[in-house]
Design a protein around this motif. Structure first.
Motif, PDB file in Angstrom:
ATOM      1  N   ALA A  11      -2.622  -7.686  -2.904  1.00 54.20           N
ATOM      2  CA  ALA A  11      -3.639  -6.835  -2.278  1.00 54.20           C
ATOM      3  C   ALA A  11      -3.183  -6.365  -0.903  1.00 54.20           C
ATOM      4  O   ALA A  11      -3.443  -5.219  -0.506  1.00 54.20           O
ATOM      5  N   VAL A  14      -0.696  -3.555  -1.462  1.00 51.88           N
ATOM      6  CA  VAL A  14      -1.408  -2.324  -1.847  1.00 51.88           C
ATOM      7  C   VAL A  14      -2.045  -1.686  -0.621  1.00 51.88           C
ATOM      8  O   VAL A  14      -1.993  -0.457  -0.436  1.00 51.88           O
ATOM      9  N   ALA A  15      -2.648  -2.497   0.232  1.00 50.64           N
ATOM     10  CA  ALA A  15      -3.284  -1.969   1.443  1.00 50.64           C
ATOM     11  C   ALA A  15      -2.255  -1.327   2.367  1.00 50.64           C
ATOM     12  O   ALA A  15      -2.493  -0.231   2.903  1.00 50.64           O
ATOM     13  N   ALA A  18      -1.105   1.973   0.905  1.00 53.00           N
ATOM     14  CA  ALA A  18      -2.152   2.987   0.965  1.00 53.00           C
ATOM     15  C   ALA A  18      -2.297   3.558   2.368  1.00 53.00           C
ATOM     16  O   ALA A  18      -2.390   4.782   2.560  1.00 53.00           O
ATOM     17  N   THR A  38      -5.243   4.208  -5.010  1.00 53.26           N
ATOM     18  CA  THR A  38      -5.501   2.853  -4.516  1.00 53.26           C
ATOM     19  C   THR A  38      -6.624   2.199  -5.302  1.00 53.26           C
ATOM     20  O   THR A  38      -6.532   1.017  -5.679  1.00 53.26           O
ATOM     21  N   SER A  42      -6.020  -1.103  -7.645  1.00 56.66           N
ATOM     22  CA  SER A  42      -6.766  -2.329  -7.348  1.00 56.66           C
ATOM     23  C   SER A  42      -7.627  -2.748  -8.530  1.00 56.66           C
ATOM     24  O   SER A  42      -7.747  -3.943  -8.823  1.00 56.66           O
ATOM     25  N   THR A 108     -10.371   4.449   3.105  1.00 54.64           N
ATOM     26  CA  THR A 108      -9.260   3.742   2.462  1.00 54.64           C
ATOM     27  C   THR A 108      -9.038   2.387   3.112  1.00 54.64           C
ATOM     28  O   THR A 108      -8.857   1.370   2.427  1.00 54.64           O
ATOM     29  N   CYS A 112      -9.571  -1.331   1.217  1.00 54.38           N
ATOM     30  CA  CYS A 112      -8.434  -2.253   1.154  1.00 54.38           C
ATOM     31  C   CYS A 112      -8.759  -3.584   1.819  1.00 54.38           C
ATOM     32  O   CYS A 112      -8.379  -4.648   1.315  1.00 54.38           O
ATOM     33  N   ASN A 115     -11.238  -5.621  -0.360  1.00 56.84           N
ATOM     34  CA  ASN A 115     -10.500  -6.200  -1.479  1.00 56.84           C
ATOM     35  C   ASN A 115      -9.621  -7.358  -1.024  1.00 56.84           C
ATOM     36  O   ASN A 115      -9.570  -8.413  -1.668  1.00 56.84           O
ATOM     37  N   LEU A 116      -8.933  -7.182   0.101  1.00 56.09           N
ATOM     38  CA  LEU A 116      -8.040  -8.236   0.602  1.00 56.09           C
ATOM     39  C   LEU A 116      -8.820  -9.493   0.952  1.00 56.09           C
ATOM     40  O   LEU A 116      -8.431 -10.612   0.571  1.00 56.09           O
TER      41      LEU A 116
END
Length: 581
Positions: A11, A14-15, A18, A38, A42, A108, A112, A115-116
């Motif tokens: 994660a 990905v962040a 992004a 993204t 995710s 965004t 992120c 989610n993280l």
């Protein structure tokens, strides 16, 4: 990926990708594409981790796709943003396109970080092993029926007072289009739906999972019908769709049968259609001055252009509001609120009838009154500021970062509680209350990202308080479970006291034979607690943990002396007698 602990690192990657992509692509269209990728990535990773289409990450990703991908694309298509009526529209030209791009970066970053934080909490809180023995709870049928009568009475009285204050049912329904005006001073009465919905969720969970004392289907149908009618009478689409139907769906998903991706997508589409139809019935038909058109004519017109109905006009305005706030900052027209919209939450429990000068509301009220005053008007009609917009309006980028981390952490902790409950389809058995709490709070997730803290944090706090009271009143621990739990606690206490013994005693207590004897002693103690008539199978051939009964008796006595456990003298004498036969 086999190791779930690796998902926080994934994660984070990905962040980072992004945010870097957003910084490299500064156009609104490019950042919309980055956000869409993204969200898709995710979602795919979360489905690989949890195989759960109703995971909070999947739900939040779907909301962000609606609010911050579909809507910005529509804004680029029509060329204006508006959090109010058409006269409040602002063309997105020149500097406003840069503001659009900055708003997409903020969205965004927010997703992120949510989610993280969620992945970190979930990875760090693995489900604990089931206790020995597992403690179960039963519902008290008489108390559940009494609680059902109480919540029904509260609900009927509350809405009866609202209808009476409006001058009749027809006048009340007609005033729902302007709820902030028609419910002024009395909106707290609509909270009567919260205990009703929670009791319904508890009853459904208990029935689906076979909890003793679960209510019958007739009572649940009656509660469900009243909850449905009450949700409609609140006048809010969120009260019906996310306050009632989504929590019921979550309960069905976890307690009865897992919902697949196709069914979930179909239900989401049906929910959007219902969202549009309810908007036409409750608002369009009331505001329109067109003669000769009935309510269902407006519904047909809305459904005829579903795309415009879902992303155009006032249907979804969180992105418009965020752009408006960031634009005000860019053009020197924003005063940082520094927590003022959050502090107003403390005034929420006080009815306006008792405090005439009570503040008008939270973030939604501040934003609408300040930036779209013609829409706000004397009726105090609020537009949605959104979670991201309110965080930014209070503390800027620091608010977006900290608010997103806090939101992800809270959702992760709640989801971890659900996983520890070991529900069917997750890993075992649990009580009838953890799932209803999770479902009810998850129902506030969509309004929380769309609206402000004033309306949603207060609702969550009230729901948790009601849930706690129900759990304390309606449950009972079966006698057999209490007996087994007492025996288990004796074993745990003995193992803890072993650490305080001298080294020689700890060595003796740690011998394999003594360990097995300790377990045997706990079993004997539990039979003492459970029933005086319980007898072990006779005969010297009886074995436990590889030890004959006759050879284990002296070791049992040694274990009792070295661990500080009480000697069940009468029962142990019976064992000795049986062993000598």
């Amino acid at each position: 990926m086999s190791d779930a602990r690796a998902f926080p690192a994934v994660a984070a990657v990905v962040a980072a990708v992004a945010v870097a992509a957003c910084l490299l692509v500064d156009s609104p269209a490019g950042r919309i594409a980055v956000l869409a990728a993204t969200l898709a990535t995710s979602t795919a990773l979360e489905l690989a981790r949890s195989r759960n289409v109703l995971s909070p990450v999947v739900v939040v990703a779907g909301l962000f796709a609606w609010f911050y991908v579909a809507k910005p694309l529509h804004v680029l298509e029509v060329g204006v943003i508006s959090s109010g009526t058409s006269v409040d529209a602002i063309p997105v030209l020149g500097a406003w396109r840069s503001v659009m791009a900055e708003a997409l970066l903020a969205v965004t970053v927010a997703f992120c970080l949510v989610n993280l934080a969620f992945q970190i909490v979930v990875a760090g809180r693995r489900p604990a092993p089931a206790p020995r023995p597992a403690t179960t709870h039963e519902l008290d049928p008489a108390l559940f029926r009494l609680a059902a009568a109480a919540v029904v009475a509260i609900d009927v009285v509350a809405f009866g007072l609202l209808v009476r204050a409006a001058g009749g049912l027809s006048a009340y329904v007609g005033g729902l289009a302007l709820r902030s005006d028609s419910l002024a001073g009395l909106s707290f009465l609509t909270l009567a739906t919260v205990p009703l919905n929670l009791l319904l969720l508890v009853g459904l969970t208990a029935r689906f999972r076979g909890v003793r004392g679960a209510p019958g289907s007739g009572l649940l149908l009656a509660l469900g019908g009243l909850a449905l009618g009450s949700a409609l009478l609140t006048g809010g689409r969120a009260s019906l769709l996310t306050g009632l139907l989504l929590p019921v769906l979550v309960v069905v998903h976890y307690a009865r049968r897992r919902i697949g991706a196709v069914v979930a997508a179909s239900l989401a589409f049906a929910g959007m259609v219902a969202y549009v139809a309810l908007g036409a019935l409750l608002r369009d038909s009331q505001f329109s001055r067109t003669a000769g058109l009935g309510p269902w004519d407006f519904v047909r017109a809305r459904l005829g252009d579903l795309h415009e109905s879902l992303v155009g006009g006032l249907a979804v305005v969180p992105y418009d509001s965020l752009v408006r706030v960031m634009g005000a900052r860019a053009f020197g027209d924003l005063t940082w609120q520094q927590g003022a919209t959050y502090r107003s939450i403390l005034t929420w429990p006080v009815p306006r009838a008792l405090w005439a000068e009570k503040p008008a509301g939270g973030g939604n009220a501040w934003f609408t009154e300040t930036y779209v005053p013609r829409f706000y008007g004397d009726e105090r009609i609020e537009s949605s500021l959104s979670f991201v917009g309110e965080s930014y309006a209070n503390f800027g980028w620091a608010g977006v970062v900290l608010g997103s981390l806090l939101m992800g952490t809270l959702v992760g902790l709640l989801h971890a509680r659900l996983r520890h409950a070991r529900l069917p389809g997750v890993g075992g058995s649990g009580d009838a209350f953890s799932l209803p709490l999770y479902a009810a709070v998850l129902g506030f997730l969509s309004p929380a990202f769309r609206g402000d803290a004033y309306h949603n944090v207060t609702g969550v706090v009230f729901a948790v308080a009601v849930w706690w009271g129900m759990r304390a009143v309606l449950t009972r621990v079966p006698a057999r479970t209490a007996q087994s739990a007492l025996a288990s606690s004796r074993t745990v206490a003995a193992e803890s006291s072993q650490e305080k013994r001298p080294a020689s005693s700890r060595r003796l207590a740690g011998e394999p034979g003594v360990v097995a004897a300790r377990r045997r002693l706990a079993l004997i103690s539990s039979t003492d607690v459970g029933s005086a008539n319980t007898a072990e199978p006779a005969g010297a051939s009886h074995r436990y943990a590889g030890m004959s009964l006759s050879s284990s008796v002296p070791v049992i006595e040694a274990a009792a002396s070295t661990t500080g456990m009480p000697k069940p003298s009468a029962r142990l004498t019976l064992v000795k007698t049986e062993a000598s036969r």
